[in-house]
Write a protein that holds these residues in place. Structure first.
Motif, PDB file in Angstrom:
ATOM      1  N   ASN A   5      48.291  39.423  44.785  1.00  0.00           N
ATOM      2  CA  ASN A   5      47.200  38.740  44.099  1.00  0.00           C
ATOM      3  C   ASN A   5      46.029  38.430  45.036  1.00  0.00           C
ATOM      4  O   ASN A   5      44.887  38.366  44.591  1.00  0.00           O
ATOM      5  CB  ASN A   5      47.694  37.434  43.464  1.00  0.00           C
ATOM      6  CG  ASN A   5      48.660  37.690  42.325  1.00  0.00           C
ATOM      7  OD1 ASN A   5      48.433  38.573  41.505  1.00  0.00           O
ATOM      8  ND2 ASN A   5      49.752  36.922  42.279  1.00  0.00           N
ATOM      9  N   VAL A  29      43.960  48.016  41.484  1.00  0.00           N
ATOM     10  CA  VAL A  29      43.708  47.154  40.329  1.00  0.00           C
ATOM     11  C   VAL A  29      43.867  47.938  39.028  1.00  0.00           C
ATOM     12  O   VAL A  29      44.434  47.445  38.039  1.00  0.00           O
ATOM     13  CB  VAL A  29      42.303  46.538  40.426  1.00  0.00           C
ATOM     14  CG1 VAL A  29      41.958  45.780  39.150  1.00  0.00           C
ATOM     15  CG2 VAL A  29      42.224  45.605  41.627  1.00  0.00           C
ATOM     16  N   ASN A  34      46.359  44.232  34.010  1.00  0.00           N
ATOM     17  CA  ASN A  34      45.462  43.084  33.868  1.00  0.00           C
ATOM     18  C   ASN A  34      45.694  41.979  34.889  1.00  0.00           C
ATOM     19  O   ASN A  34      45.353  40.823  34.658  1.00  0.00           O
ATOM     20  CB  ASN A  34      45.565  42.485  32.459  1.00  0.00           C
ATOM     21  CG  ASN A  34      45.099  43.456  31.398  1.00  0.00           C
ATOM     22  OD1 ASN A  34      44.160  44.214  31.631  1.00  0.00           O
ATOM     23  ND2 ASN A  34      45.763  43.443  30.257  1.00  0.00           N
ATOM     24  N   ASP A  35      46.305  42.321  36.004  1.00  0.00           N
ATOM     25  CA  ASP A  35      46.473  41.340  37.074  1.00  0.00           C
ATOM     26  C   ASP A  35      45.288  41.434  38.029  1.00  0.00           C
ATOM     27  O   ASP A  35      44.913  42.530  38.460  1.00  0.00           O
ATOM     28  CB  ASP A  35      47.769  41.593  37.847  1.00  0.00           C
ATOM     29  CG  ASP A  35      49.007  41.269  37.014  1.00  0.00           C
ATOM     30  OD1 ASP A  35      48.885  40.408  36.128  1.00  0.00           O
ATOM     31  OD2 ASP A  35      50.059  41.888  37.262  1.00  0.00           O
ATOM     32  N   THR A  36      44.737  40.285  38.350  1.00  0.00           N
ATOM     33  CA  THR A  36      43.580  40.278  39.247  1.00  0.00           C
ATOM     34  C   THR A  36      44.020  40.351  40.701  1.00  0.00           C
ATOM     35  O   THR A  36      45.133  39.944  41.059  1.00  0.00           O
ATOM     36  CB  THR A  36      42.742  39.006  39.046  1.00  0.00           C
ATOM     37  OG1 THR A  36      43.556  37.871  39.348  1.00  0.00           O
ATOM     38  CG2 THR A  36      42.220  38.924  37.623  1.00  0.00           C
ATOM     39  N   THR A  38      42.291  39.400  44.478  1.00  0.00           N
ATOM     40  CA  THR A  38      41.176  38.801  45.212  1.00  0.00           C
ATOM     41  C   THR A  38      41.230  39.254  46.666  1.00  0.00           C
ATOM     42  O   THR A  38      42.266  39.115  47.326  1.00  0.00           O
ATOM     43  CB  THR A  38      41.238  37.269  45.149  1.00  0.00           C
ATOM     44  OG1 THR A  38      41.169  36.856  43.781  1.00  0.00           O
ATOM     45  CG2 THR A  38      40.093  36.645  45.924  1.00  0.00           C
ATOM     46  N   HIS A  62      31.760  43.178  42.507  1.00  0.00           N
ATOM     47  CA  HIS A  62      33.095  42.573  42.423  1.00  0.00           C
ATOM     48  C   HIS A  62      33.106  41.110  42.853  1.00  0.00           C
ATOM     49  O   HIS A  62      34.164  40.546  43.145  1.00  0.00           O
ATOM     50  CB  HIS A  62      34.082  43.362  43.291  1.00  0.00           C
ATOM     51  CG  HIS A  62      34.306  44.768  42.831  1.00  0.00           C
ATOM     52  ND1 HIS A  62      33.493  45.813  43.201  1.00  0.00           N
ATOM     53  CD2 HIS A  62      35.247  45.304  42.000  1.00  0.00           C
ATOM     54  CE1 HIS A  62      33.920  46.931  42.652  1.00  0.00           C
ATOM     55  NE2 HIS A  62      34.985  46.655  41.909  1.00  0.00           N
ATOM     56  N   ASN A  68      35.371  42.412  36.447  1.00  0.00           N
ATOM     57  CA  ASN A  68      36.332  43.262  37.135  1.00  0.00           C
ATOM     58  C   ASN A  68      37.584  42.474  37.486  1.00  0.00           C
ATOM     59  O   ASN A  68      37.532  41.264  37.761  1.00  0.00           O
ATOM     60  CB  ASN A  68      35.721  43.833  38.415  1.00  0.00           C
ATOM     61  CG  ASN A  68      34.663  44.888  38.120  1.00  0.00           C
ATOM     62  OD1 ASN A  68      34.994  45.958  37.635  1.00  0.00           O
ATOM     63  ND2 ASN A  68      33.410  44.561  38.394  1.00  0.00           N
ATOM     64  N   LEU A  69      38.702  43.166  37.485  1.00  0.00           N
ATOM     65  CA  LEU A  69      39.954  42.535  37.890  1.00  0.00           C
ATOM     66  C   LEU A  69      40.034  42.395  39.405  1.00  0.00           C
ATOM     67  O   LEU A  69      40.873  41.659  39.914  1.00  0.00           O
ATOM     68  CB  LEU A  69      41.143  43.362  37.381  1.00  0.00           C
ATOM     69  CG  LEU A  69      41.274  43.452  35.852  1.00  0.00           C
ATOM     70  CD1 LEU A  69      42.440  44.357  35.473  1.00  0.00           C
ATOM     71  CD2 LEU A  69      41.463  42.065  35.257  1.00  0.00           C
ATOM     72  N   SER A  71      38.266  40.982  42.629  1.00  0.00           N
ATOM     73  CA  SER A  71      37.271  39.992  43.029  1.00  0.00           C
ATOM     74  C   SER A  71      37.179  39.967  44.552  1.00  0.00           C
ATOM     75  O   SER A  71      38.203  39.900  45.242  1.00  0.00           O
ATOM     76  CB  SER A  71      37.658  38.604  42.507  1.00  0.00           C
ATOM     77  OG  SER A  71      36.736  37.629  42.949  1.00  0.00           O
TER      78      SER A  71
END
Length: 317
Positions: A5, A29, A34-36, A38, A62, A68-69, A71
Motif C-alpha cells: 500500500n 496498480v 482497486n487498491d491504492t 502511495t 498522480h 488514479n489509484l 498516489s
C-alpha cells in the motif's frame, strides 16, 4: 506486491524517475483490484529542470487529489539550471504548488529551446559568413592550387604545364602576353611577331579554342610560362581574361618566391589592374613602348625588353 500500500522512498537523494520505474508502478496498480498505492518521494532532491519536466508532469498526474489509484508525494524540487551555484530547493506543499512550478518550467523550457535554436541558427549563419569570407578572400589562391594541382592532366589541345614542379622542369612557354581588346592589333601585328622572331614561345589568350575552361587554361598557361608581360593600354582592364591573369600571376609569383611579371606601357601610364607585386612599381619591371619613336628607339626598346625578360627568367627561385 499485491498487498503493498505504501512505498517509502523518502530521503534517498532521488532526483528523477526512469521511464521503466514509472511504467512498473503504473502496471502494479493496474494489476490490482482497486487498491491504492502511495509512493512517498518526500525529502528527495527531485530536479525541477527541463530534462526532468516529463517526470514532474507524471508526478503531478498522480498527486492527491487524484482519481488514479497510484498516489505520489513529494515535498521539494530543486532548480539546477544555474550550474555555477548550489541547487535551489522549492517547497511543494500542495498539488497547486507543483502545478505552478511545472507551468513555469514549461514556459522557461520553451523559451530556452527557442533560445538554443536561435543561437544555433546564428552560429550557423556566422560560420557560413566566415567561411564565405575566407573563400572569397582566398578565391584566387584556391583556384590556383586547384588547377595547378591537376597540371599533369594533359588536354587534347595540350595547354597544360609540362611538369608539376617548376623548380626542376623546363617551361612550356617563354612569355605569356596579357592584354585588353584595344591592344589586340598591336599584340598580333607587332609584339607577338617580334617575340617569335626572337625565338620566344608565346602564349596569348586568343589562342584558346572555344569551349575550353578559361580559368583552367589561363592558370596552367601562366604556371607553365617563364615570364608574364602585361600590355598597359587604355582598355578598362576589367575583362575576365585580364583579371584571371593578374590574380594568377600574383599567386604564381608567390609560389615561385620571385617576381615573374613585366608591365609594358603601350598607350597608357596607369598601373591600375596590375598584380599586387607589380603595383609596388619595381623600376626593372616596367618598360615603355615608343609608339612614335625613331628606328633607333624602337631597336633599343626590343633590346631592353629582351634584357628585362632574361633578367626575370634568370632570377633565382
Amino acid at each position: 506486491m499485491s498487498f503493498l500500500n505504501v512505498l517509502n522512498l523518502s530521503e534517498n537523494r532521488i532526483y528523477t524517475l526512469s521511464n521503466n520505474l514509472r511504467s512498473d508502478l503504473d502496471d502494479i496498480v493496474t494489476s490490482r483490484n482497486n487498491d491504492t498505492l502511495t509512493v512517498d518521494l518526500s525529502k528527495n532532491v527531485i530536479a525541477c529542470s527541463c530534462d526532468n519536466l516529463e517526470v514532474l508532469e507524471w508526478i503531478l498526474e498522480h498527486t492527491a487529489p487524484t482519481s488514479n489509484l497510484l498516489s505520489v508525494k513529494i515535498s521539494t524540487c530543486y532548480y539546477i539550471h544555474n550550474i555555477s551555484a548550489l541547487p535551489s530547493p522549492t517547497v511543494i506543499w500542495t498539488k497547486n504548488d507543483l502545478a505552478y512550478q511545472i507551468t513555469f518550467l514549461q514556459k522557461f523550457c520553451t523559451s530556452y529551446s527557442s533560445l538554443l535554436i536561435t543561437l544555433v541558427v546564428i552560429l550557423f549563419v556566422v560560420v557560413n559568413i566566415i567561411v564565405a569570407s575566407l573563400i572569397h578572400r582566398f578565391r584566387w589562391k584556391i583556384r590556383y592550387w586547384y588547377y595547378v594541382g591537376h597540371s599533369n592532366d594533359t588536354t587534347s589541345n595540350d595547354y597544360t604545364a609540362l611538369d608539376n614542379s617548376l623548380r626542376f622542369s623546363r617551361f612550356k612557354y617563354d612569355i605569356y602576353l596579357a592584354y585588353e581588346e584595344d591592344a589586340r592589333e598591336f599584340v598580333f601585328e607587332t609584339l607577338k611577331p617580334k617575340l617569335l622572331e626572337f625565338e620566344y614561345v608565346v602564349f596569348v589568350h586568343d589562342d584558346i579554342l572555344d569551349g575550353l575552361p578559361l580559368c583552367n587554361v589561363l592558370t596552367k598557361s601562366i604556371h607553365a610560362s617563364r615570364v608574364v608581360v602585361f600590355i598597359l593600354s587604355n582598355g578598362s582592364r576589367q575583362s575576365l581574361e585580364w583579371k584571371i591573369a593578374a590574380h594568377i600571376t600574383n599567386e604564381e609569383s608567390n609560389y615561385r618566391g620571385k617576381p615573374i611579371s613585366l608591365a609594358m606601357f603601350y598607350n597608357s601610364d596607369s598601373t591600375q589592374g596590375l598584380p599586387e607585386n607589380l603595383q609596388l612599381l619595381r623600376h626593372d619591371a616596367f618598360i615603355d613602348y615608343p609608339i612614335n619613336g625613331s628606328d633607333g628607339e624602337i631597336t633599343a626598346f626590343w633590346e631592353d625588353l629582351k634584357t628585362k625578360v632574361h633578367a626575370i627568367d634568370k632570377t633565382a627561385l
